[in-house]
Design a protein around this motif. Structure first.
Motif, PDB file in Angstrom:
ATOM      1  N   VAL A 399      45.983 -29.010  48.103  1.00  0.00           N
ATOM      2  CA  VAL A 399      44.948 -28.598  47.154  1.00  0.00           C
ATOM      3  C   VAL A 399      43.560 -29.023  47.607  1.00  0.00           C
ATOM      4  CG1 VAL A 399      44.192 -28.713  44.748  1.00  0.00           C
ATOM      5  CG2 VAL A 399      46.641 -28.753  45.296  1.00  0.00           C
ATOM      6  N   GLY A 400      42.649 -28.072  47.661  1.00  0.00           N
ATOM      7  CA  GLY A 400      41.265 -28.345  47.997  1.00  0.00           C
ATOM      8  C   GLY A 400      40.432 -28.671  46.773  1.00  0.00           C
ATOM      9  N   PRO A 401      39.163 -29.077  46.950  1.00  0.00           N
ATOM     10  CA  PRO A 401      38.331 -29.505  45.815  1.00  0.00           C
ATOM     11  C   PRO A 401      37.732 -28.368  44.997  1.00  0.00           C
ATOM     12  CG  PRO A 401      37.119 -29.764  47.872  1.00  0.00           C
ATOM     13  CD  PRO A 401      38.516 -29.344  48.249  1.00  0.00           C
ATOM     14  N   GLU A 402      37.827 -27.129  45.480  1.00  0.00           N
ATOM     15  CA  GLU A 402      37.209 -26.012  44.773  1.00  0.00           C
ATOM     16  C   GLU A 402      38.164 -25.432  43.735  1.00  0.00           C
ATOM     17  OE1 GLU A 402      35.882 -26.234  49.073  1.00  0.00           O
ATOM     18  OE2 GLU A 402      37.821 -25.932  48.072  1.00  0.00           O
ATOM     19  N   LYS A 425      42.308 -28.679  55.567  1.00  0.00           N
ATOM     20  CA  LYS A 425      42.953 -29.460  56.623  1.00  0.00           C
ATOM     21  C   LYS A 425      44.358 -28.934  56.897  1.00  0.00           C
ATOM     22  CE  LYS A 425      40.434 -33.771  55.747  1.00  0.00           C
ATOM     23  NZ  LYS A 425      40.571 -35.206  55.369  1.00  0.00           N
ATOM     24  N   SER A 426      44.889 -28.163  55.954  1.00  0.00           N
ATOM     25  CA  SER A 426      46.248 -27.631  56.095  1.00  0.00           C
ATOM     26  C   SER A 426      46.288 -26.122  56.273  1.00  0.00           C
ATOM     27  CB  SER A 426      47.089 -28.005  54.861  1.00  0.00           C
ATOM     28  OG  SER A 426      47.149 -29.403  54.676  1.00  0.00           O
ATOM     29  N   SER A 496      57.054 -29.396  54.754  1.00  0.00           N
ATOM     30  CA  SER A 496      56.721 -27.998  54.986  1.00  0.00           C
ATOM     31  C   SER A 496      57.234 -27.128  53.844  1.00  0.00           C
ATOM     32  CB  SER A 496      57.336 -27.507  56.304  1.00  0.00           C
ATOM     33  OG  SER A 496      56.824 -28.237  57.392  1.00  0.00           O
ATOM     34  N   GLY A 497      56.488 -26.046  53.589  1.00  0.00           N
ATOM     35  CA  GLY A 497      56.911 -25.112  52.562  1.00  0.00           C
ATOM     36  C   GLY A 497      57.882 -24.087  53.111  1.00  0.00           C
TER      37      GLY A 497
END
Length: 527
Positions: A399-402, A425-426, A496-497
Motif C-alpha cells: 500500500v502506497g501513501p496516496e 517499491k513493489s 508473493s501474491g
C-alpha cells in the motif's frame, strides 16, 4: 505445495471472465458494483502511516529491555520500516530517569551483532510472562509505582529503533509537578542531556492520556496548563543544538468524550504551536466485556469515523492545517480482549482502521502494541508474529501513501473496501491496490468497472488456518492457502501474491480480508 495449488484452483473458479452482467444475487450472496476514481489523490498520508508502539511497561523491570536485542524481534520489526516507534503508555508518567555511572555494556554497537544469547532470551521470556500478571493487577487496581530507569533503557531503545530503521518517539513523564502544578522539567533535562551526549536521534512526547491523570495519580491537569507545559518543553528543545528541530507530539488525549474534548480544545489554544502533530487515542470496545460479534459488527467499525471527524473538526477550528495522528490505537482498551485482540478476527478492525483512517485524513496510526503487556500485541510472548503482524507486513509491502476514491453499490455492509496507489517499491507507477474485507459468513462478489477489469491482478487473501466461524479465534493465518510463519530468526516467508488474469469479477471468501493489486490500472493519480 498441495495447499497452494488447491487455493489457486479454487480462486480461479471464483473469477468470471469478460464483462458479462451480474444481477447481484445467487448462491454466493450479494454482489457489489465498484465505482472508483483513478485520476485524483483525495488524501496523502505519511510514508510511516502504519507505525507501532512499545509499551513503557517493558521498562518496569529494566532487564526486560534486553529482549529488544533478540534477533527474531529485530527481523520482524525491520520488515515494518519505514515507521515510527513510540515508547510510552500509562507507565511513562511514572518513569524517572536515574542515570548511573556504572553502566552496563553499550547496546549501540554493530547492528549485525546479536548480543542476546538463546538461554538469556528464554529466561527473559519466561519471566516476562509472570511479570505481566503483576502489571495486570496494577492496571485493575489503578495503583502504579514509580519506575526508575537508567541509560540502559535509552540505549536499548536507540539501538533497536536505529538498527530496525524506525524513528523513535520517547514519551516523557508529565506527572512530575511543581507546587503550582506546572510541569517540573528537571528530570527531562537530565534525560535530554544524556541523549544529546550520545547523539541519539529522538522525537518526543509529554504525558499519556492526560484526561485520566486524576484517576490514576490523583493529579488534575487542565488543557491550558498542559499547553504551557508543552511550550516549556519546546523551549528546552530549541536550546539544544541536536533537538532544536526534533519532533514533539501530543497531547495523546483519549478519544472524545465530554471533558476530553474540552481538554483538547484548551490545550490547542495554548500549545498548538509547540507540537508538530496532534495525537489522540482510539479503541473500539472494552476488552473486559466485548464479544466476537463486536469485532465483526460494521456499526462498531463505523464509530471510528464519528470520533475521528470530531477530533479533526476540533483541531481544524483551533489550529488549521495541523496534522492529526492516532498516537495509540488497537481493538479493545484495558489491555485488549484475550482470545480476540490477539487472534485472526482482530484483523478486521485493524485493516478497517488503516483504510478508514487514511481516507478520513489521519496522517499516522500507531498500533498498540508491537511488544508489551496485554492481549493486543503484534508479537506474542514467545516472540512469534500474530495474525495482525502479517496483515501489517502485507500492508507495508503493498500500500502506497496516496488515497483514492472507491465506492460500491452499498448493499452489503459486511464488505468494506478502500483504494490506494500501490507501493512503488513493489509495483510500477499506475498500479492500484484495493484493500478489502468480508465480515460475513457468505462468499461475496465484486463487479469490476472497465477501468480495471482488463488488468492482471495480484491477489493476497488472508484467512484463518481453520475455515469458518470456528477459525476466527485462531492465532494463525494463511496467505493464499499457505500458513504464514518465520523460516528462521533472520528470515521471513515469501509473501508473493497469486497472479490472476483479467476478468470482470472477483469473489471474496467468507470471513476473509486482503488486497488486490491491479497491475495495469494505469491510474493517472499514481503516475
Amino acid at each position: 505445495m498441495y495447499s497452494t495449488l488447491f487455493f489457486l484452483l479454487t480462486f480461479f473458479s471464483y473469477r468470471t471472465g469478460g464483462n458479462r452482467p451480474f444481477n447481484g444475487r445467487g448462491p454466493f450472496g450479494l454482489g457489489l458494483d465498484l465505482d472508483l476514481d483513478l485520476s485524483t489523490v483525495v488524501r496523502r498520508v505519511d510514508p510511516r502511516f502504519l507505525s507501532v508502539t512499545i509499551d513503557a511497561s517493558l521498562a518496569s523491570q529494566e532487564r526486560f529491555m534486553l529482549l529488544l536485542r533478540s534477533q527474531r524481534i529485530r527481523t520482524l520489526t525491520k520488515a515494518l520500516s519505514p515507521a515510527f516507534l513510540r515508547f510510552g503508555g500509562t507507565r511513562q508518567d511514572f518513569m524517572v530517569f536515574s542515570p548511573q555511572s556504572s553502566q552496563q555494556p553499550d547496546a549501540d554497537g554493530s547492528c549485525s551483532r546479536v548480543e542476546l544469547s538463546w538461554w538469556l532470551e528464554q529466561k527473559l521470556k519466561e519471566e516476562w510472562i509472570q511479570h505481566q500478571l503483576i502489571l495486570l493487577k496494577e492496571d485493575q487496581q489503578k495503583q502504579y509505582h514509580r519506575i526508575q530507569f537508567t541509560e540502559l533503557t535509552v540505549d536499548e531503545l536507540n539501538s533497536f529503533s536505529s538498527c530496525s530503521g524506525l524513528d523513535l518517539i520517547f514519551g516523557m513523564n508529565a506527572l512530575l509537578r511543581n507546587t503550582d502544578n506546572s510541569w517540573n522539567s528537571s528530570n527531562a533535562r537530565s534525560l535530554l542531556q544524556y541523549c544529546e551526549s550520545k547523539q541519539y536521534k529522538i522525537s518526543w512526547e509529554l504525558g499519556n492520556e492526560p484526561n485520566s491523570y486524576e484517576k490514576k495519580a490523583g493529579i488534575r491537569v487542565d488543557g491550558y496548563q498542559l499547553g504551557l507545559d508543552f511550550s516549556h518543553l519546546r523551549k528546552i528543545l530549541s536550546e539544544s543544538k541536536l533537538y532544536q528541530d526534533a519532533g514533539l507530539y501530543g497531547p495523546d488525549v483519549g478519544q472524545p468524550h465530554s471533558h476530553r474534548v474540552d481538554l483538547l480544545k484548551s490545550f490547542l489554544q495554548g500549545g498548538a504551536d509547540a507540537i508538530d502533530a496532534c495525537t489522540w487515542h482510539h479503541y473500539y470496545v472494552n476488552g473486559r466485556d466485548t464479544s466476537l460479534d463486536d469485532f465483526l459488527d460494521p456499526e462498531v467499525l463505523d464509530t471510528l469515523a464519528v470520533k475521528t471527524n470530531e477530533v479533526l473538526e476540533k483541531v481544524e477550528q483551533e489550529s488549521p492545517g495541523k496534522a492529526v495522528w492516532l498516537g495509540e490505537t488497537s481493538s479493545a482498551y484495558g489491555g485488549g480482549a484475550l482470545g480476540l485482540s490477539d487472534t485472526f478476527v482482530s484483523g478486521f478492525m485493524w485493516l478497517d482502521k488503516l483504510g478508514l483512517g487514511a481516507r478520513l485524513g489521519l496522517e499516522v496510526v500507531m498500533r498498540q502494541v508491537l511488544l508489551g503487556s496485554g492481549s493486543y500485541h503484534l508479537i506474542d510472548d514467545n516472540l512469534d508474529p500474530l495474525p495482525d503482524y502479517w496483515l501489517s507486513l502485507l500492508y507495508k509491502k503493498l500500500v502506497g501513501p496516496e488515497v483514492l476514491n472507491v465506492s460500491d453499490s452499498g448493499r452489503n455492509k459486511r464488505v468494506r473496501l478502500y483504494l490506494h496507489c500501490a507501493n512503488r517499491k513493489s509495483y510500477a507507477r499506475g498500479a492500484v491496490v484495493l484493500l478489502w474485507m468480508n465480515l460475513g459468513r457468505k462468499l461475496a462478489r465484486i463487479s469490476l468497472p472497465d477501468l480495471i477489469a482488463n488488468s492482471t491482478v495480484d491477489t493476497f487473501v488472508l484467512q484463518s488456518d481453520q475455515l469458518g466461524e470456528e477459525g476466527l479465534e485462531s492465532r494463525s493465518v494463511q496467505l493464499n492457502g499457505v500458513l504464514l510463519k518465520m523460516v528462521d530468526n533472520k528470515t521471513l516467508p515469501d509473501l508473493s501474491g497469486a497472479r490472476l488474469p483479467a476478468a470482470g469479477h472477483l469473489k471474496l471468501p467468507a470471513y476473509s480480508l486482503g488486497f488486490f493489486v491491479f497491475l495495469e490500472a494505469r491510474a493517472s493519480a499514481c503516475s
